[in-house]
Structure formats: structure tokens, C-alpha cells
Design a protein around this motif. Structure first.
Motif, PDB file in Angstrom:
ATOM      1  N   VAL A 153       0.832  -1.202   0.000  1.00  0.00           N
ATOM      2  CA  VAL A 153       0.000   0.000   0.000  1.00  0.00           C
ATOM      3  C   VAL A 153       0.867   1.253   0.000  1.00  0.00           C
ATOM      4  O   VAL A 153       0.559   2.239  -0.668  1.00  0.00           O
ATOM      5  CB  VAL A 153      -0.937  -0.001   1.227  1.00  0.00           C
ATOM      6  N   THR A 154       1.976   1.215   0.743  1.00  0.00           N
ATOM      7  CA  THR A 154       2.881   2.361   0.800  1.00  0.00           C
ATOM      8  C   THR A 154       3.566   2.584  -0.544  1.00  0.00           C
ATOM      9  O   THR A 154       3.749   3.731  -0.976  1.00  0.00           O
ATOM     10  CB  THR A 154       3.938   2.162   1.900  1.00  0.00           C
ATOM     11  N   ILE A 155       3.927   1.494  -1.225  1.00  0.00           N
ATOM     12  CA  ILE A 155       4.517   1.601  -2.558  1.00  0.00           C
ATOM     13  C   ILE A 155       3.530   2.261  -3.516  1.00  0.00           C
ATOM     14  O   ILE A 155       3.895   3.067  -4.380  1.00  0.00           O
ATOM     15  CB  ILE A 155       4.915   0.209  -3.090  1.00  0.00           C
ATOM     16  N   GLY A 156       2.248   1.946  -3.342  1.00  0.00           N
ATOM     17  CA  GLY A 156       1.220   2.532  -4.180  1.00  0.00           C
ATOM     18  C   GLY A 156       1.183   4.050  -4.071  1.00  0.00           C
ATOM     19  O   GLY A 156       0.896   4.748  -5.052  1.00  0.00           O
ATOM     20  N   VAL A 157       1.468   4.581  -2.876  1.00  0.00           N
ATOM     21  CA  VAL A 157       1.507   6.026  -2.681  1.00  0.00           C
ATOM     22  C   VAL A 157       2.581   6.650  -3.567  1.00  0.00           C
ATOM     23  O   VAL A 157       2.359   7.666  -4.228  1.00  0.00           O
ATOM     24  CB  VAL A 157       1.774   6.370  -1.200  1.00  0.00           C
ATOM     25  N   GLY A 158       3.756   6.021  -3.577  1.00  0.00           N
ATOM     26  CA  GLY A 158       4.856   6.520  -4.407  1.00  0.00           C
ATOM     27  C   GLY A 158       4.529   6.476  -5.883  1.00  0.00           C
ATOM     28  O   GLY A 158       4.864   7.407  -6.641  1.00  0.00           O
TER      29      GLY A 158
END
Length: 230
Positions: free
Chosen positions: A55-60
Motif C-alpha cells: 500500500v505504501t509503494i502505491g503512494v509513491g
């Protein structure tokens, strides 16, 4: 003496103590919420490390994608329209994120819809921020600030505000909850939207000299009590 006025002490005095109309009319700020993505998603209910990582990678990915899109829209749509659309979207996204996080925390992370709303809202916030306020902050600052104030006004002030939000975020969430912090950010964004709507003119297609003259003229008119259309 000239060097002192155009660098260092003289610049800071003009920027803070004796700003010209062009300087008084400009203010910038940036949210540093992205730094705390993992903590935000964890409080929304994601506990598995692999899911939290994805999910955090998706932010990037969202940030990179929409900044790329913004490069094609800046000169086509214009700074003002893109900025107002971006900040308006931020108000909505931050409000939904605050609501989703509040419901998720109150339920102990057991409400699936609150988790989904928090993720969608966070992604939406990153998208609308990256397509407007994020890149336009730098473009607008470089165009609006006089050359001798550009380093302090466009870079130093921006970084100071960024650091302030970053360092105070965790303390803020402990004081008013994570959801409450995002409700507050939504309020700040709403104030920013009104500031941009009433005080920030379009700079697309204008030379630096024309922009400086525009702010100088509007500032003089404000001083005389005349109505100014931006």
C-alpha cells in the motif's frame, strides 16, 4: 551596500519586515503527510507488513504518475485553474481521510469499509496534490517572487514549513487523534483555496517582468482601496 541588499540580511528584511506588494501577496506551504504513510495505514487497520509495504509503494506510484501528468497540464490548463482544482480536491480527500481514520480507529480496525475509504482517500490526496499544489508551488514561486528574494522565499520558507509539519505530526495525532489531524489539514487547505481564489492571478504566458508588475499594481490598488480582479 548593494550586495547586502540583494543577499543575506537585506533580503530577509524585505521578505519579512518590509515586504513590497509583490512579496506580501504571496505565501506557500506544503503538506508532509506522505512521510507518515505506513503509520497512517497501520492505524487504518493494515497490520501485515507485506500489505503495508504494498500500500505504501502505491503512494509513491501515485505521486510519480500524477507529477508526470502535471508537467503536460501546467501550460495547457494554467496555474490558477490547476491550483484551485488541486486544493479543492485536497479538501475533499483530507476530509474523507479524516473520517475514514476516525471510524477505523474507533472500531479497532474492524470496519473494512473504513479501511478502504482511508486507502482511497490517501491515494486521492496524493494524486490531487501531485497534479497541482505540489509542482505548482515551485513554478509559481519562481515566477512570482522577485529574483533577489527567490532563494529565501521559494526554497527556505517552503522547507521550513515542510519541516514544521513533519516534526509536529506525531505530536498532533497524539493530541487530537490521527483523524482529527487530517480534519485540521482539510481546514487549512480550505483556507488556502480561498487565498488562491481571491489573491493569486494567472501567470501562464506572462513574462517575469509582467508578473512582477501585475503584483505590484494590484498591491498599490489594494493600498488605495480600489477593487482588484485577479
Amino acid at each position: 551596500m548593494e550586495n547586502k541588499k540583494t543577499h543575506g540580511e537585506g533580503v530577509w528584511k524585505e521578505l519579512i519586515l518590509r515586504p513590497t506588494p509583490a512579496v506580501r501577496r504571496h505565501a506557500t506551504g506544503i503538506e508532509a503527510v506522505l512521510l507518515y504513510g505506513p503509520k497512517i495505514f497501520k492505524r487504518a487497520g493494515i497490520t501485515a507488513k507485506d500489505k503495508l509495504f504494498l500500500v505504501t509503494i502505491g503512494v509513491g506510484i501515485m505521486k510519480t504518475t500524477f507529477i508526470f501528468i502535471a508537467t503536460f497540464l501546467l501550460d495547457k490548463v494554467g496555474r490558477r485553474k490547476l491550483l484551485l482544482t488541486s486544493v479543492g480536491g485536497m479538501v475533499c480527500a483530507l476530509t474523507m481521510l479524516g473520517f475514514g481514520l476516525t471510524m477505523a480507529q474507533n472500531s479497532g480496525g474492524k470496519l473494512a469499509w473504513a479501511l478502504v475509504l482511508s486507502i482511497v482517500s490517501a491515494y486521492s490526496f496524493v494524486a490531487v496534490f501531485s497534479i497541482g499544489l505540489g509542482p505548482i508551488t515551485w513554478v509559481y514561486s519562481s515566477e512570482v517572487f522577485p529574483l533577489k528574494l527567490r532563494a529565501q522565499g521559494a526554497i527556505a520558507v517552503n522547507r521550513v514549513m515542510n519541516a514544521t509539519v513533519s516534526m509536529s505530526f506525531l505530536s498532533l495525532t497524539r493530541a487530537i487523534t490521527t483523524g482529527g489531524a487530517f480534519f485540521m489539514f482539510a481546514g487549512v487547505a480550505a483556507v488556502a483555496w480561498n487565498f488562491f481564489f481571491f489573491l493569486m492571478p494567472e501567470t501562464k504566458g506572462k513574462s517575469l517582468e509582467e508578473i512582477e508588475a501585475l503584483f505590484q499594481r494590484d498591491g498599490d490598488n489594494k493600498t488605495k482601496g480600489e477593487n482588484v480582479t485577479v
